[in-house]
Every structure is written in structure tokens, then in C-alpha cells.
Scaffold this active site. Sequence first.
Site, PDB file in Angstrom:
ATOM      1  CD1 TRP A   1      99.108  17.426  71.722  1.00 24.97           C
ATOM      2  CD2 TRP A   1     100.785  16.012  71.269  1.00 24.97           C
ATOM      3  NE1 TRP A   1      99.908  17.360  72.827  1.00 24.97           N
ATOM      4  CE2 TRP A   1     100.947  16.500  72.591  1.00 24.97           C
ATOM      5  CE3 TRP A   1     101.723  15.113  70.770  1.00 24.97           C
ATOM      6  CZ2 TRP A   1     101.997  16.110  73.403  1.00 24.97           C
ATOM      7  CZ3 TRP A   1     102.770  14.732  71.575  1.00 24.97           C
ATOM      8  CH2 TRP A   1     102.916  15.224  72.881  1.00 24.97           C
TER       9      TRP A   1
ATOM     10  CB  THR B   1     119.474  28.049  70.739  1.00 20.08           C
ATOM     11  OG1 THR B   1     119.223  28.423  72.079  1.00 20.08           O
ATOM     12  CG2 THR B   1     120.288  26.789  70.712  1.00 20.08           C
TER      13      THR B   1
ATOM     14  CE  LYS C   1      98.029  18.565  75.040  1.00 21.06           C
ATOM     15  NZ  LYS C   1      98.713  18.597  76.310  1.00 21.06           N
TER      16      LYS C   1
ATOM     17  CD  GLU D   1     119.878  23.464  71.641  1.00 16.65           C
ATOM     18  OE1 GLU D   1     119.824  23.428  70.391  1.00 16.65           O
ATOM     19  OE2 GLU D   1     119.130  24.174  72.338  1.00 16.65           O
TER      20      GLU D   1
HETATM   21  P1  ADP Z   1     116.425  27.686  66.265  1.00 14.39           P
HETATM   22  O1  ADP Z   1     115.483  27.235  65.174  1.00 14.39           O
HETATM   23  O2  ADP Z   1     115.819  27.640  67.619  1.00 14.39           O
HETATM   24  O3  ADP Z   1     117.178  28.906  65.920  1.00 14.39           O
HETATM   25  P2  ADP Z   1     118.059  25.419  65.670  1.00 14.39           P
HETATM   26  O4  ADP Z   1     118.623  25.790  64.377  1.00 14.39           O
HETATM   27  O5  ADP Z   1     118.924  24.739  66.635  1.00 14.39           O
HETATM   28  O6  ADP Z   1     117.571  26.653  66.400  1.00 14.39           O
HETATM   29  O7  ADP Z   1     116.712  24.654  65.392  1.00 14.39           O
HETATM   30  C1  ADP Z   1     116.512  23.335  65.763  1.00 14.39           C
HETATM   31  C2  ADP Z   1     115.095  22.952  65.505  1.00 14.39           C
HETATM   32  O8  ADP Z   1     114.747  23.121  64.147  1.00 14.39           O
HETATM   33  C3  ADP Z   1     114.793  21.510  65.807  1.00 14.39           C
HETATM   34  O9  ADP Z   1     114.582  21.306  67.168  1.00 14.39           O
HETATM   35  C4  ADP Z   1     113.557  21.276  64.964  1.00 14.39           C
HETATM   36  O10 ADP Z   1     112.398  21.709  65.620  1.00 14.39           O
HETATM   37  C5  ADP Z   1     113.781  22.149  63.771  1.00 14.39           C
HETATM   38  N1  ADP Z   1     114.303  21.362  62.657  1.00 14.39           N
HETATM   39  C6  ADP Z   1     115.566  21.203  62.251  1.00 14.39           C
HETATM   40  N2  ADP Z   1     115.639  20.419  61.165  1.00 14.39           N
HETATM   41  C7  ADP Z   1     114.372  20.055  60.856  1.00 14.39           C
HETATM   42  C8  ADP Z   1     113.778  19.239  59.850  1.00 14.39           C
HETATM   43  N3  ADP Z   1     114.486  18.643  58.909  1.00 14.39           N
HETATM   44  N4  ADP Z   1     112.422  19.119  59.881  1.00 14.39           N
HETATM   45  C9  ADP Z   1     111.675  19.698  60.814  1.00 14.39           C
HETATM   46  N5  ADP Z   1     112.180  20.480  61.777  1.00 14.39           N
HETATM   47  C10 ADP Z   1     113.517  20.661  61.808  1.00 14.39           C
END
Ligand code: ADP
Length: 546
Positions: free
Chosen positions: A446, A187, A441, A332
Site C-alpha cells: 500500500w 452519503t 497498491k 455515518e
Molecule cells: P463523503 O466524503 O463520502 O461525502 P463523508 O463526509 O461522510 O462523506 O466523508 C467521510 C470520509 O471523509 C471519511 O471516511 C474519511 O475518508 C474522510 N475524512 C473525514 N475527515 C477526515 C480527516 N480529518 N482526514 C482525512 N480524511 C477525512
Amino acid sequence: MSELFGLMQDVPLTVDRILDHAGTWHGTREIVSRDAHGAVERTDYAGLHRTAKQVSAALAAAGIARGDRVATMAWNGARHLAAWYGATNMGAVLHTLNPRLFPEQIAYIASHAGDRLLLVDPACAPLVGPLLKEAPSIERVIFLCAADQLPATDYPAVAFDDWIAPHAPEFAWGGFDERLACGLCYTSGTTGNPKGVLYSHRSNYLHTLMTLQKDTLSLSQRDSILLVVPMYHANAWGVVYSAPAVGAKLVLPGMKMDGQSIFDQIEQEGVTFSAAVPTVWQGLLQHLRATGQKFSTLERVVIGGSAPPEALIRAFQDDYNVEVIQGWGMTETSPLATLSTATAQVLEQPYDEQVRRKGMQGRLVCGLELKLTDDDGNRLPHDGKTAGRLKIKGPTITSGYFGGEGGDVLDEEGFFDTGDVSTIDASGYMQITDRAKDIVKSGGEWISSIEIENIAVAHDDVAIAAVIGVHHPKWDERPILLVQPAPGATPSRDALLAFLDGKIAKWWMPDDVVVLETIPLGATGKIDKKLLRQQMADYRLPELAA
Ligand code: ADP
């Protein structure tokens, strides 16, 4: 008393079975890939199956054994796919490196993973020399290309086609425990160092079955899939497995992600389905509007990775007759976990309500569990109003990070904390209000940055909108709106605030609007709020600066 076990065959759920199936039963279904120069190559699942067998044999000859990490750093293409299955199917671990990360991050990740071999796209060649100096575990570099495309290097390297040529396509795959590690993906680590998610064969196999259901990706042999989401981004949302599982035609676009290139491929290859992050779709939409072009075959797109603004969903559905499905997940979670496909009840609602539901992250895939909790871990109600920490559990969810980084990540009930803050309503629709670290915040309450961004981006003058919190002596934080103008537009502060007025609570109104030439996007095409906050570090609210 002894248990009574079922009498069905105990066949391990390993991903080699997926490609065996595709090679045998969908052998002539096409795989089209385009390299960095736009040159198109065509193969099919039988061809991919053969090439992947040769890769396994070449890996074995190079001393790669079960559990060894084999890295790829490449755009989406057929050789990348052959390298992928060649590694996983012999029990090695396919580790996808993201070439868009900073070189220091790539070096950290490759070293942490202990990658032994690197299979790399010629387009990524400039990254390799420096990486080899920082990541001594890499013993060998193979460029994913034909012999005549091998870049000149000052380190030993071989072209993929030459590397596999001496090997017969006869390597015996599988025959191992389904819990064996299969893939590794880090990640991006918005806090601390990147952390590795280690998929198993079983988790990938189950995720494949989950993604094929009609209410998830609904893929079939009749689909032609343009795989825009990169293979280094969480298994390309599983499509790397689900396309061969059903024998869909697969179109792999290489590194060209501009509107014209994507549109051309959709039209030329009869694409019916595609998946990508919102920024890619926004680029495509701008291109279509500018040129007046329309799709002739595209039926549905999955948008995920960050929240698609309602304006984007409406444009695809209303102007271009393409169904939008929103997906939520993370590295994850393999990644797909919820999707916004309409339920029977939603389809009975007026169209505006259906679109609003598409804008939510959606409903859970069978096999997973979700809960909302407060900061102390107490469960919160699914009333559509109460926002809490989103936690998830199931066979496709990580139980910890590679090498034990980050320690114990599960709560006492075995749930993983996603780091997202969301609501869930009585009909099971989950809606992300923020990432925990991006939330604003103000006065202890929030404010959802995502909700404000989604409204602001619907303004004609705005290409990308981002809300961040800035320090305020009385309220701790107040939101400000940062916008990247649409091409040729000059957004004004007052017009944008007037546009938000009435659409959000008064105390959510941004204290300022700042126009930036570009809003930085991270390595997976999402707004890079960490960098944005750094860029705005010297910013002071107008009322405080005065
Ligand atoms: P990173 O963005 O840290 O590189 P990931 O691809 O695993 O890694 O990102 C996961 C995160 O992306 C989620 O925890 C969420 O915050 C965001 N995310 C994924 N899909 C959506 C969605 N459809 N709408 C809003 N947020 C999303």
C-alpha cells in the site's frame, strides 16, 4: 432476582430540549445570517425558537406527521435552521439535500427518502423545477425567504415568511421516544447509489454532548461561531445542535465561501471559532496572504472532512495565531469521532512534534470504540505502523442505511467498517493513510496517497495536489501526482519530484507529475478522485506510452 434501577428521571433525550434551552436561557444571543445577495438579517435564539414553533404548526397544517420526511436544500441561514428544528421537534425527519450534487443524484435521493415537503433556498431555485418532475413524492415547495424575495416559478410555491405567518408560535414539541428518527443525510456514494444515514434524537443529543467537551470542540456561550461547514454536510459537524446547546453566537454565511467574504464576516461578527474542510481554509489563507490582512478575534478552527496538509496547520498557527484542531468523522458517525487536540504528553514535546500530531486524525471521543482489522476481520495492533481497516462502534454510529440499502453493515462485534485505512499508535492517535478505494497498491504493497499529497501541497507552486494509482503491467498500479498550480505559478515535474525526494520512500515516488488547470472538488469540497480517475482514464505512464 430483579435488577435495581436508578431513581433518576427518565427524560427522553430529544433535540427539542436543545432549542427550548437556547430559547429560554440564551434568548438574546444573536444569530446572524447572510443571503445569496449578501444581505444580512439578525435574529436571536428566542426568535429562532418562536419561528421554529410556527414551522411545526405549518407542517402539521400541511399534514406532516411523525416520521414524515421534510427536505431542505439550502445554504446556512436562520430560516434553514428554523425549518430544521420545526421539523425535528415535532417528530418529523429533517432531510438535508446537498445542492452541489448532480441533479440526477438529488432526484434519486429525494425520491428514495420519500420527501413530502421541500424547503429551499431561493439561490437553489433553478434546481427545483427539474427535481419536481423526477421526485413526485414532493407535494409542496416553500422558498426560505421573505414574501418579496419569492422567485417566479411555473409550479406552485410559497415564501417561508408567508407560509408560517398564519401560525402562532405555540406548537407542543417532544413527548416521543428518543429513538425516533430525527434527521436523514445521504452519503455522496462514491460507489453505487447514495445511501441514507438516519439519525435518531438520542444519537444527535449524545453527539451534542460529546462535541462540547473541552478536548473536542470546546464550545461555550462566549464563542461567536462562523458555521462555514454546510448544514447539509453531516449535521454541520453537529454545530447545528451544539451552538444552541451552549448559547454561542451563530453566524451563518449563506453561499459565499470566498476568502474575502469569510474574512469580512469573521471580523464584523467577532468570530472566535469556525469549522470547514481544508479547501475552504486554503482559499482564505491565499486571500490573507495576498491582502496582508490578519484576524483580530479568531481563536480556533476545526478542519476536517479530509486531511489538512501540515503547511496549512503551520500557517494558521504560526502566521495567524489561530489554533488548529483536526477532526475526523463521516456522515455515518454523526460525524465527529476523533480529534487531534493535544494531550498533556504531546504538549511537553517540541513544537514540531506537536504540529505533526495535529496532522493526525486524533484521539477517540468518549463513548465510542475503534479497532483496526485486516481484510479477514482479525484485529491488528495499535503500534503506529500497522495499517488496517478502521472500524467503529457506539451510540452515534449508524447500524444500517435507510431502506436497508447496502444490507448488513456491522461485523459480528457490532462494528461499522468506515472504508478508511489507518494506523493507531500506542498513545491512541489515529492516522488515516487512505480511503480503502483510493489506496494505491503497488506490487502488493500500500502507498498512502494522502501522505504524498500533504507533502506536495507544501510546495509554493502547488494549490491542490492529488495522487491516484494508474495501471502498470508489472506493479499493478503506480502513483502519479496531479497538481493544480498556485495562482500565477508554473510547477515543474522535476522540481516537484525533487521536493518529494527524501521525504517519502523511494518506491512511493510518483512515476509522473501532471499539471491540471483545476482539480475537481466534490459536493462537500473534497477532491473528487472518482471524477479525476475518469478524467485521467486515457492517461498512460510515460514509460509505457513510449
Ligand atoms: P463523503 O466524503 O463520502 O461525502 P463523508 O463526509 O461522510 O462523506 O466523508 C467521510 C470520509 O471523509 C471519511 O471516511 C474519511 O475518508 C474522510 N475524512 C473525514 N475527515 C477526515 C480527516 N480529518 N482526514 C482525512 N480524511 C477525512
